[in-house]
Design a protein around this motif. Structure first.
Motif, PDB file in Angstrom:
ATOM      1  N   LEU A  17      26.693   4.635  -6.818  1.00 10.69           N
ATOM      2  CA  LEU A  17      27.250   5.070  -5.527  1.00 10.69           C
ATOM      3  C   LEU A  17      26.154   5.239  -4.484  1.00 10.69           C
ATOM      4  O   LEU A  17      26.306   4.822  -3.338  1.00 10.69           O
ATOM      5  CB  LEU A  17      28.006   6.388  -5.706  1.00 10.69           C
ATOM      6  N   MET A  20      24.966   1.854  -3.420  1.00 14.25           N
ATOM      7  CA  MET A  20      25.975   1.184  -2.592  1.00 14.25           C
ATOM      8  C   MET A  20      25.962   1.759  -1.179  1.00 14.25           C
ATOM      9  O   MET A  20      25.977   1.010  -0.196  1.00 14.25           O
ATOM     10  CB  MET A  20      27.348   1.360  -3.244  1.00 14.25           C
ATOM     11  N   THR A  23      22.890   0.497   0.614  1.00 17.92           N
ATOM     12  CA  THR A  23      23.051  -0.913   1.015  1.00 17.92           C
ATOM     13  C   THR A  23      23.904  -1.009   2.272  1.00 17.92           C
ATOM     14  O   THR A  23      23.574  -1.743   3.215  1.00 17.92           O
ATOM     15  CB  THR A  23      23.722  -1.724  -0.118  1.00 17.92           C
ATOM     16  N   LEU A  24      25.010  -0.243   2.285  1.00 12.79           N
ATOM     17  CA  LEU A  24      25.897  -0.282   3.454  1.00 12.79           C
ATOM     18  C   LEU A  24      25.182   0.238   4.698  1.00 12.79           C
ATOM     19  O   LEU A  24      25.327  -0.320   5.785  1.00 12.79           O
ATOM     20  CB  LEU A  24      27.148   0.567   3.195  1.00 12.79           C
ATOM     21  N   ARG A  27      22.561  -2.356   5.812  1.00 11.32           N
ATOM     22  CA  ARG A  27      23.228  -3.533   6.375  1.00 11.32           C
ATOM     23  C   ARG A  27      23.793  -3.212   7.757  1.00 11.32           C
ATOM     24  O   ARG A  27      23.761  -4.044   8.655  1.00 11.32           O
ATOM     25  CB  ARG A  27      24.338  -3.985   5.438  1.00 11.32           C
ATOM     26  N   GLY A  28      24.272  -1.997   7.918  1.00  7.06           N
ATOM     27  CA  GLY A  28      24.828  -1.595   9.209  1.00  7.06           C
ATOM     28  C   GLY A  28      23.791  -1.651  10.313  1.00  7.06           C
ATOM     29  O   GLY A  28      24.116  -1.928  11.458  1.00  7.06           O
ATOM     30  N   ASN A  34      25.142  -1.317  16.190  1.00 10.85           N
ATOM     31  CA  ASN A  34      25.071  -0.233  15.204  1.00 10.85           C
ATOM     32  C   ASN A  34      23.739   0.492  15.293  1.00 10.85           C
ATOM     33  O   ASN A  34      23.670   1.699  15.065  1.00 10.85           O
ATOM     34  CB  ASN A  34      25.262  -0.793  13.791  1.00 10.85           C
ATOM     35  N   ARG A 102      39.663   8.636  -2.988  1.00  7.98           N
ATOM     36  CA  ARG A 102      40.449   8.601  -4.217  1.00  7.98           C
ATOM     37  C   ARG A 102      40.354   7.257  -4.911  1.00  7.98           C
ATOM     38  O   ARG A 102      40.742   7.119  -6.075  1.00  7.98           O
ATOM     39  CB  ARG A 102      41.909   8.917  -3.886  1.00  7.98           C
ATOM     40  N   ASN A 103      39.851   6.264  -4.188  1.00  4.79           N
ATOM     41  CA  ASN A 103      39.678   4.945  -4.808  1.00  4.79           C
ATOM     42  C   ASN A 103      38.798   5.019  -6.040  1.00  4.79           C
ATOM     43  O   ASN A 103      38.915   4.201  -6.946  1.00  4.79           O
ATOM     44  CB  ASN A 103      39.034   3.983  -3.810  1.00  4.79           C
ATOM     45  N   LEU A 104      37.906   6.015  -6.052  1.00  3.03           N
ATOM     46  CA  LEU A 104      36.977   6.126  -7.181  1.00  3.03           C
ATOM     47  C   LEU A 104      37.689   6.515  -8.460  1.00  3.03           C
ATOM     48  O   LEU A 104      37.157   6.331  -9.550  1.00  3.03           O
ATOM     49  CB  LEU A 104      35.890   7.159  -6.867  1.00  3.03           C
ATOM     50  N   ARG A 106      39.984   5.175  -9.950  1.00  2.00           N
ATOM     51  CA  ARG A 106      40.360   4.073 -10.842  1.00  2.00           C
ATOM     52  C   ARG A 106      39.274   3.830 -11.884  1.00  2.00           C
ATOM     53  O   ARG A 106      39.515   3.180 -12.897  1.00  2.00           O
ATOM     54  CB  ARG A 106      40.634   2.816 -10.034  1.00  2.00           C
ATOM     55  N   LYS A 544      40.409  -8.647   9.404  1.00  2.00           N
ATOM     56  CA  LYS A 544      39.531  -8.664   8.227  1.00  2.00           C
ATOM     57  C   LYS A 544      39.533  -7.359   7.439  1.00  2.00           C
ATOM     58  O   LYS A 544      39.822  -6.303   7.979  1.00  2.00           O
ATOM     59  CB  LYS A 544      38.100  -8.948   8.676  1.00  2.00           C
ATOM     60  N   THR A 545      39.096  -7.473   6.178  1.00  2.00           N
ATOM     61  CA  THR A 545      38.885  -6.286   5.328  1.00  2.00           C
ATOM     62  C   THR A 545      37.750  -5.459   5.904  1.00  2.00           C
ATOM     63  O   THR A 545      36.720  -6.003   6.272  1.00  2.00           O
ATOM     64  CB  THR A 545      38.482  -6.733   3.911  1.00  2.00           C
ATOM     65  N   GLN A 546      37.958  -4.138   5.973  1.00  4.65           N
ATOM     66  CA  GLN A 546      36.919  -3.273   6.551  1.00  4.65           C
ATOM     67  C   GLN A 546      35.816  -2.997   5.549  1.00  4.65           C
ATOM     68  O   GLN A 546      36.069  -2.831   4.395  1.00  4.65           O
ATOM     69  CB  GLN A 546      37.547  -1.959   6.984  1.00  4.65           C
TER      70      GLN A 546
ATOM     71  N   LEU B  54      46.352   6.673 -11.726  1.00  3.46           N
ATOM     72  CA  LEU B  54      46.125   7.018 -10.318  1.00  3.46           C
ATOM     73  C   LEU B  54      47.189   7.977  -9.791  1.00  3.46           C
ATOM     74  O   LEU B  54      47.028   8.554  -8.720  1.00  3.46           O
ATOM     75  CB  LEU B  54      46.105   5.753  -9.459  1.00  3.46           C
ATOM     76  N   LYS B  77      40.827   4.848 -19.287  1.00  2.00           N
ATOM     77  CA  LYS B  77      40.428   4.066 -18.108  1.00  2.00           C
ATOM     78  C   LYS B  77      39.336   3.061 -18.441  1.00  2.00           C
ATOM     79  O   LYS B  77      39.186   2.040 -17.771  1.00  2.00           O
ATOM     80  CB  LYS B  77      39.957   5.007 -16.991  1.00  2.00           C
ATOM     81  N   ARG B  92      31.538  -4.622   3.752  1.00  2.00           N
ATOM     82  CA  ARG B  92      30.157  -4.831   4.197  1.00  2.00           C
ATOM     83  C   ARG B  92      29.198  -5.103   3.046  1.00  2.00           C
ATOM     84  O   ARG B  92      27.981  -5.046   3.225  1.00  2.00           O
ATOM     85  CB  ARG B  92      29.669  -3.625   4.999  1.00  2.00           C
ATOM     86  N   PHE B 101      28.333  -3.232  -8.346  1.00  2.00           N
ATOM     87  CA  PHE B 101      28.710  -1.831  -8.157  1.00  2.00           C
ATOM     88  C   PHE B 101      29.852  -1.444  -9.108  1.00  2.00           C
ATOM     89  O   PHE B 101      29.776  -0.428  -9.811  1.00  2.00           O
ATOM     90  CB  PHE B 101      29.137  -1.602  -6.700  1.00  2.00           C
ATOM     91  N   THR B 135      33.874  -9.097   3.914  1.00  2.00           N
ATOM     92  CA  THR B 135      34.732  -9.103   5.107  1.00  2.00           C
ATOM     93  C   THR B 135      34.933 -10.514   5.666  1.00  2.00           C
ATOM     94  O   THR B 135      35.930 -10.793   6.324  1.00  2.00           O
ATOM     95  CB  THR B 135      34.164  -8.159   6.188  1.00  2.00           C
ATOM     96  N   GLN B 142      39.073 -13.128  -1.444  1.00  2.00           N
ATOM     97  CA  GLN B 142      39.077 -11.693  -1.719  1.00  2.00           C
ATOM     98  C   GLN B 142      39.919 -11.374  -2.950  1.00  2.00           C
ATOM     99  O   GLN B 142      39.572 -10.525  -3.759  1.00  2.00           O
ATOM    100  CB  GLN B 142      39.602 -10.929  -0.496  1.00  2.00           C
TER     101      GLN B 142
END
Lengths: 546, 260
Positions: A17, A20, A23-24, A27-28, A34, A102-104, A106, A544-546, B54, B77, B92, B101, B135, B142
């Motif tokens: 994490l 990541m 990196t973000l 990159r920004g 930015n 909450r995505n984490l 999974r 696009k995907t954010q 979830l 999981k 990004r 990751f 992106t 994707q």
């Protein structure tokens, strides 16, 4: 999959994490816009650092003199002040936080890992950093006043922990209460209005809050609150309670709050998704039994309406359906009430021009990325047989209406505040026209050149605000216009004042307004000739995907 | 005896007064290619969210590879792979960075994570532009990346929601072959899609959910046998599906008389 023990897995997840996020971040910074935002953020942080140091010194002095004089009431005031400002700031400004994504969940993540990430995710926000500095200042003040070192550290330290945990506990509690979007928006607006009430009373009734008797049970209850125990831990003269007991009480509060947070987080970890309300689940279909004739009439109505009005209608519908958007429309006025009210008591004639100049900054933010909230829906404008000029006219009309509504409310405030000068009213009107035209000329171009998607469904008002700020396309061009237009207005007014030429500012601004309005009208014609390839490339960013 | 991949008993989920999923008893044996079907809003996504940990069920139990999901969530999981709703990609990052990751979040050592990420990118034909950000990927790319992320840790049970949507025919063929090979090696695939031809071609067993209730479950042949046939004609899955859930919805198009 290679088996790995839970601790090693957690360490690997923390590292992954952190890498990541790094990196973000790096990159920004490749993007010039930015980079500018990053520099602005650093400057803001430096400013906040200065404020934090100042507040820490004030708290330190307060505690020092409170203990040495001795005036234990002063120590109590310092801690009440920290507690009140911190919790109110969190409630009114930040509303509720999603914490860690909450995505984490999974991933095979231990509860301890999830809870740790959740707790650490917001520790660098403004109120927490400010609070840390102020508590540190209080600890230093107590140490200098010969309070035993362990108490001087433990009291403010535990008080800091109580505040952090309490604010997070309130978030979690309010998450359940505010799981429904409409309720959330209602509460956000309510809190903001409540924040204004004291200002209103101070202004209109010579602060009657001072004369309201505080019920005895409230006074007794306040003795059991964190500020009271933090004060007792340092200033032994508050009452007969030993310092050690006060410190233990604070530690106990920390444990209780932490247990509550742990229990709520565990339910979230187990899969209790509070944000998924019943309304998001498809109900049995109830089809509208519209006759084909009615449908045809409806179609004809739409055809007969002009495109700009249709676009305006869509924008207005978006406003109606979002409490956050309504609040964003009103929030500049709330700030004017908060900060302009006192100014109006000294020089009420400046409330209207000053307010219009401030509102123009909000208008700029609204116009520089006018497709931002459309997201993928922008394709409709590209596919329909309509000109971009009509689309922009509709969007501009909407922005102007919002600005006009704000200005009318501001005018009402200025009339209520008292004295108004005609030349300044004319100046304010001319500046408003100039600002609208200038912002729209630049904003329309930037909306086509560098649009960014704005997610207005973010759970926090603060998040929605930053989302909109971040989505203000164009980087330095947008910043230059946002600050440049008000700067021109202020400079012109200051020049007239310095040169003792009261009509200079209204006269020059009127000319500038006429020129800007003409340029706006001409710029609309150019929108249809915008390079279609470039436009397509830019607007794709909204899909696009954010 | 090999344990079932997924077993649910009395699984229900309510949101306020609305019951999204009601009393679902589902069994998916290991190594099966299982199709989970239903009309829009039937409760498929809610069920998958519950099966992947979830979303907590209101009542009922879930067992993943014999482990109770409520008490052994971490272990369960580790065994499952899922393409989450909205794919949950990081726009990004590059494809390689994203896969690495995800692999490390599942506890794979860095070297193995790098190796598998490269292998998967190559397999999915996503390795031609290594510096391209997610992106800037097309929708199909994707999808492929999300699928690659779901399998990078070698899951025993894979939950797929519309995996072939937007994926070109050649890539879809490659992915189908990959998934079939996974089931031959003992993995279980739990597939949700509205393209019934894909289910008919790939899945050996199917369950159908409608208005939160499990209305049919079994092998394709068992489902055929359960639906009345006219003249002994062999029904396609689409015909079976429409007979089970879509009987009263066929006349709607007649209302749109203005549509030429």
């Amino acid at each position: 999959m290679a088996e790995i023990n839970a601790s090693a897995l957690a360490r690997e997840q923390y590292r992954a994490l952190a890498e990541m996020r790094w990196t973000l971040f790096v990159r920004g910074l490749r993007d010039v816009d930015n980079r500018i935002r990053f520099v602005v953020r650093i400057l803001f942080r430096l400013l906040m650092f200065g404020v934090a140091v100042g507040m820490a010194v004030a708290a330190g002095f307060g505690v020092y003199y409170g203990v040495t004089l001795p005036r234990p009431g002063l120590v109590l005031h310092v801690f009440w002040w920290i507690f009140g400002v911190w919790q109110m700031y969190v409630l009114v400004r930040s509303s509720l936080s999603h914490g860690v994504g909450r995505n984490l969940l999974r991933f095979p993540m231990r509860f301890r890992t999830y809870a740790t990430l959740w707790m650490f995710s917001g520790l660098t926000d403004t109120p927490t950093l400010l609070g840390a500095f102020v508590c540190l200042g209080a600890a230093c003040g107590a140490s200098l006043a010969d309070v035993p070192a362990w108490v001087a550290l433990a009291g403010p330290g535990l008080f800091f922990c109580v505040n952090v945990l309490l604010s997070r506990m309130i978030f979690l509690w309010s998450e359940r209460l505010l799981a429904n979007r409409r309720t959330r928006e209602f509460v956000l607006i309510l809190f903001s209005l409540i924040g204004l009430l004291p200002q209103f009373f101070v202004r209109t009734h010579n602060n009657p809050l001072r004369h309201i008797p505080i019920p005895h049970f409230l006074v007794r209850l306040s003795g059991w609150t964190p500020p009271a125990f933090a004060a007792r831990s340092i200033a032994s003269g508050v009452d007969a309670l030993p310092r050690g007991i006060a410190v233990l009480w604070l530690a106990g509060l920390c444990l209780v709050f932490a247990a509550f947070i742990g229990q709520r987080l565990h339910r979230e970890y187990r899969g209790e998704d509070l944000h998924e309300s019943a309304s998001s689940i498809a109900r049995p279909e109830k089809r509208p039994h519209r006759t084909s004739r009615a449908a045809q009439e409806s179609m004809r109505d739409t055809e007969s309406a002009s495109i700009p009005l249709a676009v305006f209608g869509i924008e207005f519908a978006k406003l109606r359906h979002s409490g956050q958007a309504i609040y964003q429309m009103l929030s500049p006025l709330l700030l004017i009430v908060l900060f302009g009210w006192r100014m109006a008591s000294h020089s009420p004639q400046w409330l209207l021009p000053g307010g219009v100049i401030y509102l123009s900054m909000d208008l700029a933010g609204r116009t520089f990325n006018c497709f931002g909230t459309d997201g993928p829906g922008v394709q409709v404008y590209r596919l329909a047989p309509i000109s971009m000029r009509s689309v922009f006219l509709g969007k501009n009309l909407y922005a102007v209406c919002i600005f006009a509504t704000q200005s009318v409310l501001l005018l009402g405030m200025a009339v209520f505040a008292g004295h108004m000068e005609l030349r300044l009213a004319i100046y304010a009107l001319a500046f408003a026209i100039f600002a609208v035209a200038a912002d729209l000329v630049v904003g329309n171009q930037l909306s086509l050149r560098s649009p960014r998607r704005t997610d207005m469904n973010r759970a926090t008002l603060q998040a929605a605000r930053s989302e909109r700020r971040a989505a203000t396309g164009g980087g330095w061009r947008s910043l230059a216009t946002i600050f440049g237009v008000p700067f021109l207005g202020i400079a012109l007014a200051a020049a007239g004042y310095a040169l003792h030429l009261p009509l200079l500012a209204p006269a020059v601004m009127s000319v500038m307004a006429a020129v800007a309005a003409f340029l706006y009208w001409k710029s609309l014609e150019r929108l249809d000739n915008f390079d279609p390839v470039r436009m397509e490339r830019a607007l794709t960013a909204l899909v696009k995907t954010q | 005896m090999e344990v079932s991949a997924v077993v649910t008993q009395g699984l229900s989920r309510s949101f306020g007064d609305v019951v999204a999923v009601r009393d679902i008893n589902l069994t998916v044996e290991s190594g099966r290619f299982f199709g989970f079907l239903g009309p829009n809003g039937a409760g498929k996504s809610t069920t998958i969210k519950m099966l992947t940990g979830l979303l907590a069920p209101t009542t009922g139990t879930i067992q993943i590879a014999g482990m109770d999901l409520a008490t052994h969530g971490l272990e369960a999981k580790r065994l499952i792979g899922v393409v989450p709703e909205g794919m949950a990609l990081f726009g990004r990052l590059t494809g390689f960075e994203y896969l690495r990751f995800v692999a490390r979040m599942y506890g794979l050592p860095r070297s193995q994570a790098d190796e598998r990420a490269e292998e998967l990118l190559s397999f999915m034909h996503l390795d031609t532009e290594p510096k391209k950000l997610v992106t800037d990927y097309s929708h199909g790319m994707q999808r492929k990346l999300a699928l690659a992320a779901a399998v990078i840790h070698g899951p025993r049970i894979l939950f797929l929601d519309e995996p072939f949507e937007g994926v070109d025919a050649i890539a879809a063929g490659t992915l189908k072959a990959m998934l079939q090979r996974m089931t031959e090696r003992g993995a279980t695939i739990f597939l949700t899609t509205h393209v019934l031809e894909i289910v008919e071609a790939l899945c050996s067993h199917v369950a159908i959910i409608d208005k939160g209730l499990l209305v049919a479950q079994g092998s394709l042949e068992e489902l055929r046998a359960g639906v009345a046939q006219e003249g002994g004609e062999r029904l396609t899955l689409e015909q079976i599906f429409i007979r089970i859930v879509g009987g009263d919805r066929s006349a709607d198009a007649q209302e749109l008389s203005w549509l030429r």
